[in-house]
Scaffold this active site. Structure first.
Site, PDB file in Angstrom:
ATOM      1  N   LYS A 146       0.893  -1.299   0.029  1.00 24.06           N
ATOM      2  CA  LYS A 146       0.457  -0.253   0.296  1.00 24.06           C
ATOM      3  C   LYS A 146       0.514   1.225  -0.115  1.00 24.06           C
ATOM      4  O   LYS A 146       2.127   1.741   0.682  1.00 24.06           O
ATOM      5  CB  LYS A 146      -0.856   0.156   1.212  1.00 24.06           C
ATOM      6  CG  LYS A 146      -2.057   0.914   1.426  1.00 24.06           C
ATOM      7  CD  LYS A 146      -3.211   1.444   2.236  1.00 24.06           C
ATOM      8  CE  LYS A 146      -4.105   2.315   2.853  1.00 24.06           C
ATOM      9  NZ  LYS A 146      -4.697   1.922   3.882  1.00 24.06           N
ATOM     10  N   SER A 224      -9.658   2.142   2.430  1.00 26.18           N
ATOM     11  CA  SER A 224      -8.698   2.914   2.516  1.00 26.18           C
ATOM     12  C   SER A 224      -7.927   1.967   1.556  1.00 26.18           C
ATOM     13  O   SER A 224      -6.870   2.257   0.284  1.00 26.18           O
ATOM     14  CB  SER A 224      -8.095   3.578   2.699  1.00 26.18           C
ATOM     15  OG  SER A 224      -7.357   3.626   3.705  1.00 26.18           O
ATOM     16  N   SER A 248     -10.577  -0.916   7.216  1.00 27.84           N
ATOM     17  CA  SER A 248      -9.704  -0.553   5.201  1.00 27.84           C
ATOM     18  C   SER A 248      -8.948  -1.970   5.162  1.00 27.84           C
ATOM     19  O   SER A 248      -8.620  -2.027   4.268  1.00 27.84           O
ATOM     20  CB  SER A 248      -8.351   0.538   5.672  1.00 27.84           C
ATOM     21  OG  SER A 248      -9.482   1.970   5.455  1.00 27.84           O
TER      22      SER A 248
END
Length: 546
Positions: A146, A224, A248
């Site tokens: 990420k 996210s 997330s």
């Protein structure tokens, strides 16, 4: 029967006291050392320092002989299966990396899972891995990271204008732990701007799609940690990293048929990760099954001198063994006798989700050692989960960004509202929210877990707010072929118990083996502007932000 998992021996009062201390230091910064609840081990790492690999990755249960159907296509392999082939000389890290790069070349233009693909660096690392001693189950395994995790010499943007040109001087601690264990970073993945919503550009244009419905960007892929989830679900990487502040990891895992593990606060260092909330951010893995999640968390976890939240915690239990299904003869049994708490209304209704939940509970009830227990919600549940508690996160996100807020609000793009709300929230409301949080924690530990070891969840709140562990995994599909997932919550540091339940369920079902159909190749679209006109407004971002 193996020894009782760690969560049964934790002093709940000590965890509550630690949570109170964490809430207090959020106002003064991370330099204050938190009280321990177990004897602390020596610090393992810090920013820019050398980390060591975890020998727990090199255990027999970390290697799984692959399914015949997976051998023909390396991108179908789980981490444990690929590790078995690499260990036995039947697959090289370079061939595995090249197989993923071929899929990225063919399908990334549709999925838009990555901010940056590190093709040359990944191939080089794979070649080097072939000439190094095998360090366990992550040796030569390509992962998606990420884009809020710092990566040395590689842009880390958090999909934000603020960090568009930021190149970190060192790896985040958890990235360093993964790579020292042999993992290979394939690239940095798309995410919600500053970890707020599903992946969009900083001005709100939707980018990453759900791998199960690539032609319909309106289908929520979860956020996210959207790009990591889409990369793993679309077989562009073997596993991925995420962060969770308000769902997330669990949300994209449920949306895309993956197993996502949000560990207890402090299990994994946040050093070198662009922050959202000091008391709520949790790094963790997005994987294909419980075993892979256990392998990744085993590598990522541990004490870090650079993050006081990691210090003085109980030792990490054997997660890989916990995620290995236990059998008596031909029957799958629970590794530990486990009381599974079922909340009121969990299976109510006639929707596909309700039907999937009933079938899921029926499967669990049929496993020897599992007992379903109806549990009431703690006293004042709705009030304690109200706006005031959730608003505690807002000043925590604003405080480290105050210099940016004073300089130019445009740097926050469409997500600016949340930062402004945090900067303007009154001290009285913040303090009241912290007190509510501690009261909710006390009631969850004393009332909700009074008669169960794990509890079903209908969403990530409040367990992510309280720092308690959660695991998300697939239990079916709706009529449109979109995955249906579930979440289990556990006691402090009870990741092993959660993994054992998920592993037993996955040993009896095949949902986690199912993969989405490949989209039409769209390599040329990779450099094009984001397709469609789907855009999140500032109001929608404020409403959806974790």
């Amino acid at each position: 029967m193996s020894a009782e998992p760690l969560d049964r021996s934790i002093d709940r009062r000590a965890f509550l006291a630690r949570t109170a201390a964490l809430a207090a230091v959020s106002a003064v910064g991370a330099s204050v050392t938190l009280p321990g609840i177990a004897q602390a081990a020596p610090p393992v790492t810090g920013p820019g320092t050398k980390v060591t690999w975890n020998p727990a990755l090199d255990v027999p249960n970390a290697f799984v002989k692959p399914r015949p159907e997976a051998v023909a296509d390396p991108t179908e392999l789980t981490i444990a299966e690929a590790a078995w082939l690499i260990r036995n000389g039947k697959l090289t890290p370079q061939k595995l990396v090249e197989a993923y790069l071929a899929r990225i070349d063919a399908y990334e233009g549709t999925y838009k899972a990555f901010n940056l693909v590190l093709a040359e660096a990944a191939v080089k690392a794979a070649r080097q891995a072939a000439n190094r001693p095998n360090r366990g189950a992550l040796h030569g395994i390509p992962l998606a990271v990420k884009d809020n995790y710092w990566t040395e010499g590689v842009r880390t943007t958090a999909n934000s204008y603020l960090f568009a040109d930021f190149v970190p001087p060192y790896d985040a601690t958890s990235v360093a732990k993964l790579t020292v264990s042999g993992a290979i970073v394939l690239g940095k993945t798309q995410m919600g701007p500053l970890a707020t919503t599903r992946a969009t550009t900083p001005d709100g244009v939707v980018t990453t799609v759900n791998a199960w419905t690539p032609g319909n960007p309106a289908t929520n892929p979860g956020g996210s940690s959207t790009g990591s989830a889409t990369a793993v679900a679309g077989r562009l990487a073997t596993g991925g990293t995420g962060t969770q502040t308000g769902g997330s990891i669990t949300a994209p895992a449920n949306a895309q048929n993956l197993t996502g593990l949000k560990p207890t606060m402090g299990r994994v260092s946040l050093a070198g990760i662009i922050p959202l909330s000091y008391t709520r951010d949790h790094p963790g893995p997005l994987a294909r099954d419980a075993k892979d999640a256990a392998i990744m968390l085993t590598a990522m976890a541990g004490e870090d001198a650079a993050d006081p939240r990691t210090q003085g915690l109980p030792a990490l239990p054997n997660l890989i063994n916990a995620a290995t299904p236990k059998r008596t003869g031909d029957r799958v049994v629970m590794r530990w006798k486990t009381r599974i708490g079922v909340l009121p209304g969990f299976t109510s209704g006639t929707s596909a989700t309700a039907q999937a939940r009933r079938a899921y509970l029926d499967t669990l009830a049929g496993i020897e050692g599992a007992t379903l227990v109806e549990v009431p919600l703690p006293e004042g549940w709705d009030q304690l989960n109200g706006t005031m508690l959730n608003n505690v996160r807002l000043p925590e996100r604003s405080e480290p960004f105050m210099p940016y807020l004073r300089q130019d609000l445009r740097g926050f793009g469409v997500s600016v509202t949340g930062w402004l709300q945090g900067a303007l929230l009154g001290a009285n409301e913040f303090v009241t929210g912290q007190r509510i949080k501690l009261l909710l924690m006390e009631r969850v530990l004393d009332q909700l877990f009074d008669s169960c070891d794990v509890v079903v969840q209908t969403g990530p709140v409040p367990f992510d707010i309280l720092g308690l562990p959660e695991i998300a995994f697939p239990i079916g599909f709706d009529g449109n072929g979109v995955p249906i997932g579930t979440i289990l919550g556990g006691l402090p540091y009870g990741e092993d118990r959660l993994l054992s339940v998920a592993a037993a369920y996955q040993a009896l079902t095949d949902w986690h083996w199912r993969r989405p159909a490949d989209p039409a190749p769209a390599a040329a679209a990779r450099s094009a502007a984001p397709g469609g006109a789907l855009r999140l407004t500032a109001e929608e971002v404020a409403e959806l932000s974790q």
